[in-house]
Design a protein around this motif. Structure first.
Motif, short mmCIF file in Angstrom:
data_model
loop_
_atom_site.label_atom_id
_atom_site.label_comp_id
_atom_site.label_asym_id
_atom_site.label_seq_id
_atom_site.Cartn_x
_atom_site.Cartn_y
_atom_site.Cartn_z
N ASP A 14 -55.34 24.74 38.10
CA ASP A 14 -56.08 25.48 37.08
C ASP A 14 -57.24 26.26 37.71
O ASP A 14 -57.45 27.44 37.40
N HIS A 88 -57.57 18.78 33.65
CA HIS A 88 -57.37 20.21 33.48
C HIS A 88 -58.70 20.94 33.39
O HIS A 88 -59.71 20.38 32.96
N ALA A 90 -59.75 24.82 31.87
CA ALA A 90 -59.15 25.95 31.14
C ALA A 90 -60.23 26.83 30.52
O ALA A 90 -61.38 26.42 30.36
N TYR A 96 -56.11 25.07 25.09
CA TYR A 96 -56.03 24.18 26.24
C TYR A 96 -55.58 22.76 25.88
O TYR A 96 -55.06 22.06 26.74
#
Length: 101
Positions: A14, A88, A90, A96
């Protein structure tokens, strides 16, 4: 007590995508500034793992995921015992939460 922070491969991917976007849209210097800002927020989780807030998604909250917002980006993580796992990173304007389904 310091927590160990581990950025998982999905989050590294990411971050690489974010850097690539800013490099193409702006320049390398801007991309590195954005990346450094995100990494600074992640580093703070070593000392303050509970500083993040609940996510806007009940499914993630039930599984004890939390989020930290870094300007235009969100870091999704989970604390397990004395470790913080970053899953993650985002853009806050994307959906997301669907990254987990």
């Amino acid at each position: 007590m310091k927590h160990k922070v581990e950025i998982l491969p999905s989050a590294w991917e990411d971050l690489k995508g974010i850097e690539d976007y800013y490099t193409v849209q702006f320049d390398v210097e801007t991309a590195l500034k954005v990346s450094d800002h995100i990494l600074d927020a992640i580093e703070r989780l070593e000392n303050f793992p509970d500083s993040g807030s609940l996510t806007p998604d009940n499914w993630l909250n039930e599984r004890e995921y939390r989020m930290v917002i870094c300007k235009k980006h969100v870091v999704i993580y989970k604390t397990i015992e004395t470790s913080v796992y970053v899953y993650h990173i985002a853009d806050t304007q994307t959906e997301y939460t669907k990254l987990f389904y």
